[in-house]
Design a protein around this motif. Structure first.
Motif, PDB file in Angstrom:
ATOM      1  N   GLY A 152      -5.150   6.989 -41.308  1.00  0.00           N
ATOM      2  CA  GLY A 152      -4.247   8.093 -41.662  1.00  0.00           C
ATOM      3  C   GLY A 152      -4.528   9.347 -40.862  1.00  0.00           C
ATOM      4  O   GLY A 152      -3.617   9.965 -40.318  1.00  0.00           O
ATOM      5  N   LEU A 153      -5.791   9.724 -40.773  1.00  0.00           N
ATOM      6  CA  LEU A 153      -6.162  10.917 -40.001  1.00  0.00           C
ATOM      7  C   LEU A 153      -5.803  10.758 -38.530  1.00  0.00           C
ATOM      8  O   LEU A 153      -5.252  11.673 -37.910  1.00  0.00           O
ATOM      9  CB  LEU A 153      -7.656  11.200 -40.158  1.00  0.00           C
ATOM     10  N   THR A 154      -6.071   9.587 -37.978  1.00  0.00           N
ATOM     11  CA  THR A 154      -5.735   9.341 -36.572  1.00  0.00           C
ATOM     12  C   THR A 154      -4.238   9.435 -36.335  1.00  0.00           C
ATOM     13  O   THR A 154      -3.790  10.053 -35.361  1.00  0.00           O
ATOM     14  CB  THR A 154      -6.258   7.955 -36.139  1.00  0.00           C
ATOM     15  N   LEU A 155      -3.453   8.844 -37.227  1.00  0.00           N
ATOM     16  CA  LEU A 155      -1.994   8.890 -37.066  1.00  0.00           C
ATOM     17  C   LEU A 155      -1.457  10.310 -37.212  1.00  0.00           C
ATOM     18  O   LEU A 155      -0.520  10.696 -36.490  1.00  0.00           O
ATOM     19  CB  LEU A 155      -1.321   7.955 -38.072  1.00  0.00           C
TER      20      LEU A 155
ATOM     21  N   LEU B 208       4.361  11.069 -40.084  1.00  0.00           N
ATOM     22  CA  LEU B 208       4.851  10.665 -41.409  1.00  0.00           C
ATOM     23  C   LEU B 208       4.099   9.448 -41.921  1.00  0.00           C
ATOM     24  O   LEU B 208       3.629   9.427 -43.064  1.00  0.00           O
ATOM     25  CB  LEU B 208       6.351  10.374 -41.335  1.00  0.00           C
ATOM     26  N   ILE B 209       3.931   8.449 -41.071  1.00  0.00           N
ATOM     27  CA  ILE B 209       3.193   7.243 -41.461  1.00  0.00           C
ATOM     28  C   ILE B 209       1.745   7.593 -41.774  1.00  0.00           C
ATOM     29  O   ILE B 209       1.153   7.065 -42.718  1.00  0.00           O
ATOM     30  CB  ILE B 209       3.301   6.169 -40.352  1.00  0.00           C
ATOM     31  N   GLY B 210       1.166   8.507 -40.995  1.00  0.00           N
ATOM     32  CA  GLY B 210      -0.211   8.925 -41.242  1.00  0.00           C
ATOM     33  C   GLY B 210      -0.401   9.555 -42.609  1.00  0.00           C
ATOM     34  O   GLY B 210      -1.364   9.243 -43.317  1.00  0.00           O
TER      35      GLY B 210
ATOM     36  N   GLY C  59      -1.995  21.338 -46.493  1.00  0.00           N
ATOM     37  CA  GLY C  59      -1.589  19.964 -46.805  1.00  0.00           C
ATOM     38  C   GLY C  59      -2.778  19.020 -46.842  1.00  0.00           C
ATOM     39  O   GLY C  59      -2.883  18.152 -47.720  1.00  0.00           O
ATOM     40  N   TRP C  60      -3.682  19.195 -45.896  1.00  0.00           N
ATOM     41  CA  TRP C  60      -4.879  18.355 -45.847  1.00  0.00           C
ATOM     42  C   TRP C  60      -5.732  18.557 -47.108  1.00  0.00           C
ATOM     43  O   TRP C  60      -6.211  17.592 -47.701  1.00  0.00           O
ATOM     44  CB  TRP C  60      -5.686  18.693 -44.596  1.00  0.00           C
ATOM     45  N   LEU C  61      -5.914  19.802 -47.503  1.00  0.00           N
ATOM     46  CA  LEU C  61      -6.733  20.083 -48.684  1.00  0.00           C
ATOM     47  C   LEU C  61      -6.092  19.513 -49.943  1.00  0.00           C
ATOM     48  O   LEU C  61      -6.791  19.014 -50.832  1.00  0.00           O
ATOM     49  CB  LEU C  61      -6.952  21.590 -48.831  1.00  0.00           C
ATOM     50  N   LEU C  62      -4.779  19.581 -50.024  1.00  0.00           N
ATOM     51  CA  LEU C  62      -4.092  19.050 -51.204  1.00  0.00           C
ATOM     52  C   LEU C  62      -4.219  17.527 -51.264  1.00  0.00           C
ATOM     53  O   LEU C  62      -4.528  16.967 -52.320  1.00  0.00           O
ATOM     54  CB  LEU C  62      -2.618  19.465 -51.189  1.00  0.00           C
TER      55      LEU C  62
END
Length: 169
Positions: A25-28, A55-57, A98-101
């Motif tokens: 997910g992080l890579t995508l 979006l896929i990530g 967004g990442w923190l959420l």
């Protein structure tokens, strides 16, 4: 007299820190934002591929589905807005939020949003032309990643230990 040896029990399997979904997910997400921002007149197809990969990530990331769906549109737009140059470096704040959420960080770790926020003003003041967008992307990414690690550190250091619950007998 025969001797039988019993197998020793193996230790319980520990949950890995970085699960496969997390890494993928992080890579995508990173590749999707990069593809969106590395496009040119000759590679306009990256403008369509980048958001789709991002979006896929977000959907692959582990976490509550409602959190991942909540950050989809704002983070997709923030990834595209970065293409506009140093004047829009504040989009890194949206990406970090967004990442923190999605990563279920506690509320006090959101203080790290100040890092990309302040950096966006510094980048806007220091970089005065569109040709310096690559510098903004590089420095903004470093500050955002630093903010994510700082949020993780805050979440770990301020963790409240759970008290053991006694049951009535």
């Amino acid at each position: 007299m025969s001797t039988t040896t019993l197998p020793t029990p193996s230790p319980p399997a520990r949950r890995l820190e970085f699960s496969g979904r997390y890494v993928v997910g992080l890579t995508l997400i990173v590749v999707g934002v990069a593809l969106s921002n590395l496009m040119s007149t000759y590679t306009l197809m990256l403008l369509g591929i980048g958001p789709l990969v991002q979006l896929i990530g977000w959907l692959v990331m582990p976490g509550a589905l409602w959190r991942r769906l909540l950050v989809l549109l704002p983070c997709l737009l923030a990834g595209l807005v970065l293409r506009a140059g140093p004047d829009f470096a504040g989009a890194f704040v949206v990406l970090l939020a967004g990442w923190l959420l999605v990563r279920h960080r506690p509320l006090h770790s959101y203080l790290t949003l100040a890092l990309p926020f302040v950096a966006s003003f510094a980048l806007k003041a220091a970089l005065d032309s569109y040709s310096m967008t690559w510098v903004m992307l590089l420095l903004g990414t470093l500050v955002t990643v630093g903010g994510a690690w700082a949020a993780w550190w805050l979440a770990e250091t301020r963790r409240i230990p759970r008290k053991s619950v006694r049951t009535l007998r």
